[in-house]
Scaffold this active site. Sequence first.
Site, PDB file in Angstrom:
ATOM      1  N   GLU A 256      27.137  66.398  33.189  1.00 23.24           N
ATOM      2  CA  GLU A 256      25.973  65.901  34.042  1.00 23.24           C
ATOM      3  C   GLU A 256      25.678  66.908  34.814  1.00 23.24           C
ATOM      4  OE1 GLU A 256      25.814  63.875  38.015  1.00 23.24           O
ATOM      5  OE2 GLU A 256      27.380  62.827  36.943  1.00 23.24           O
ATOM      6  N   CYS A 295      23.205  63.948  42.629  1.00 25.31           N
ATOM      7  CA  CYS A 295      22.651  64.224  41.054  1.00 25.31           C
ATOM      8  C   CYS A 295      21.471  63.373  40.993  1.00 25.31           C
ATOM      9  CB  CYS A 295      23.631  64.518  40.240  1.00 25.31           C
ATOM     10  SG  CYS A 295      24.678  62.831  40.123  1.00 25.31           S
TER      11      CYS A 295
END
Length: 681
Positions: A256, A295
């Site tokens: 990720e 994120c």
Amino acid sequence: MEPLRSYTAGRWRSPSDEGTALYDAVTGGELARLSTAGIDRAAALAHGREVGGPALRELTFHQRAALLKSLASHLREHRKELYELSADTGATKGDSKFDVDGGIGVLFSYSSKGRRELPNATVHTDGGAEPLGKQGTFLGQHIATPLRGVAVQINAFNFPVWGPLEKLAPAFIAGVPTLIKPAEQTAHLTHRLVELIVESGILPEGSVQLLCGNAGDLLDHLTEQDLLSFTGSASTAHRLRAQDNVVRRSVRFNAEADSLNCSILGPDATRDTAEFDLFVRQLVTEMTVKAGQKCTAVRRAFVPEGRVDEVVGAVVDRLSGIEVGDPRNPEVGMGALADLEQREEVRRGLKGLLEAGRLVHGDPWKPFDPVGADYEQGAFVPPMLLRCDDPELPQPHEIEVFGPVATVMPYRDAEHAVELANRGGGSLVGSVVSGDTEFVRTVVLGAASRHGRMLVLNGSDSEESTGHGSPLPQLVHGGPGRAGGGEEMAGIRGVLHHMQRTAVQGDPDTLTALTGQWVPGSTRTTTETHPFRKYLEQLRVGDSVVGGPRGITAEDVAHFADFTGDEFYAHTDEAAAAANPFFGGLVAHGYLVVSLAAGLFVAPEPGPVLANYGLENLRFLTPTYPGDEITVTLTAKRITPRHNADYGEVRWDADVTNQHGESVAKYDVLTLVAKEETTSG
């Protein structure tokens, strides 16, 4: 100050040097020291494989799920302590809850899903049996079994609690032990988290280990049975993915990474609509929660041409009311960045964005007085909003500033909005704030291939919406391209990532023995005691009862039509039914067949069967005509005890046949059956 210890091979281990300092994001004072010098990484992995793995594989999915629930409850009792440590990372109380409560919530969610969606067994069957021969003696079945390695997680600094727990949960349910390598900036918080886990004694030894410091040669010791999961920058993800041993061993890798997430305001959202306000509030929230160090934060805000001034003005008004400072102060709405180095990183990135736009709020180079803190000592910056009037310029679509920074840009129409959204090169999440379903459809379908998650936000769902920046354990968290190409959580999909899918070919009895689930064609057991008279512990897969035959008359069909009101012509109009090429005459209702079949297999007396609570996978295969006789065979297909309950679930295979032996209906019957030990005790 002694360095934080690592927990490997069954005990806490101190490093062999003094390590490097970890600093308080708010005061700049030294919090701890970090080092993994002298820690045997190969031994840690071996311990996970040889001790943790076998202990987990002895447990069923339901037993593992129950342990996760116990762990979640234990951690919830220590939330306040974790909140306090989280403040040292620059996080406000709200930020800390997002991290701590979010991580604990993932444990609860996976515990629930593991018990509801997986069998109380150690093997998961993936789909039904596939016939591979005409006689039914040779079948194929996909099964999933735990990998015999360790799930290694290398985490980012922004979520030191949620990050480890959201990776731990699916691995644990799958039966795979975990080794946690936290980011250095916030390692002290993850260290305390693991201390709480170990002190609880809830999880089997070897199922969780901690490497508190540099990864060193950890990746060199991975095998084809291990997994590597990374959260962080795209450049680091690329290096890890390309590491020689990872490539050579084909280690399962999940990343990720960077993500230039976007939020798109629909053309229907004018200043006086709920959607306009939702868009502005969401953008400000995503800029300021965790000081923009998420994120999933919105980096690019796309608004219709001609509405840029309105949006910028509304966002600036909200940002102007955000107090920045010591996160322990209740007046503060945004805390500090992770450390002073991160502040310099934000400034460097912002210089690149300023080549395409201009600041309309905030200036990271201008000193200010943070509430209750020192600007020079703490890693403080204001929230920063940029305006870029030319969305074709590359910088906003290529530079991610990991902080409280977003850029507002105009778009012409839905197709242009899709084009701009996709220029991010792959994102974790995009949101569309609009009540115009046609606009939403165009954007979502156009941008879906480059996004791991798409949120539609409007006045209808806003009260329940969890928001743009909130990954959920039930859904995929990941994204293509720049975002890393990985997937985390996603419910049971995340569990299966830690397991090997294997196609097994064999006879029905062998497949039944392997899976613990009755396979059509395998042995049935008929006993003098009706299966519905047996308690859960007495039942065995394959226990069966045959009922019938029972003739079906024209009077039955007519009565059922009159009683239920189902007077479809195939059951009531002989001429019309005869003209139907599929039937060729009057036929019995399918639900009449199912109802009569129930009458043939049900034991009417009170007993262990508490309830029939479902019927699944019903298919009518052959028409049943007046004059036909039906027989039903009911077989115990899967037996699932419920944890901490006085009953369990039994799934029965029902096969209704006619006098020619042809199946006229097949389906699964679900019953709740009492446990004898609870009833008698």
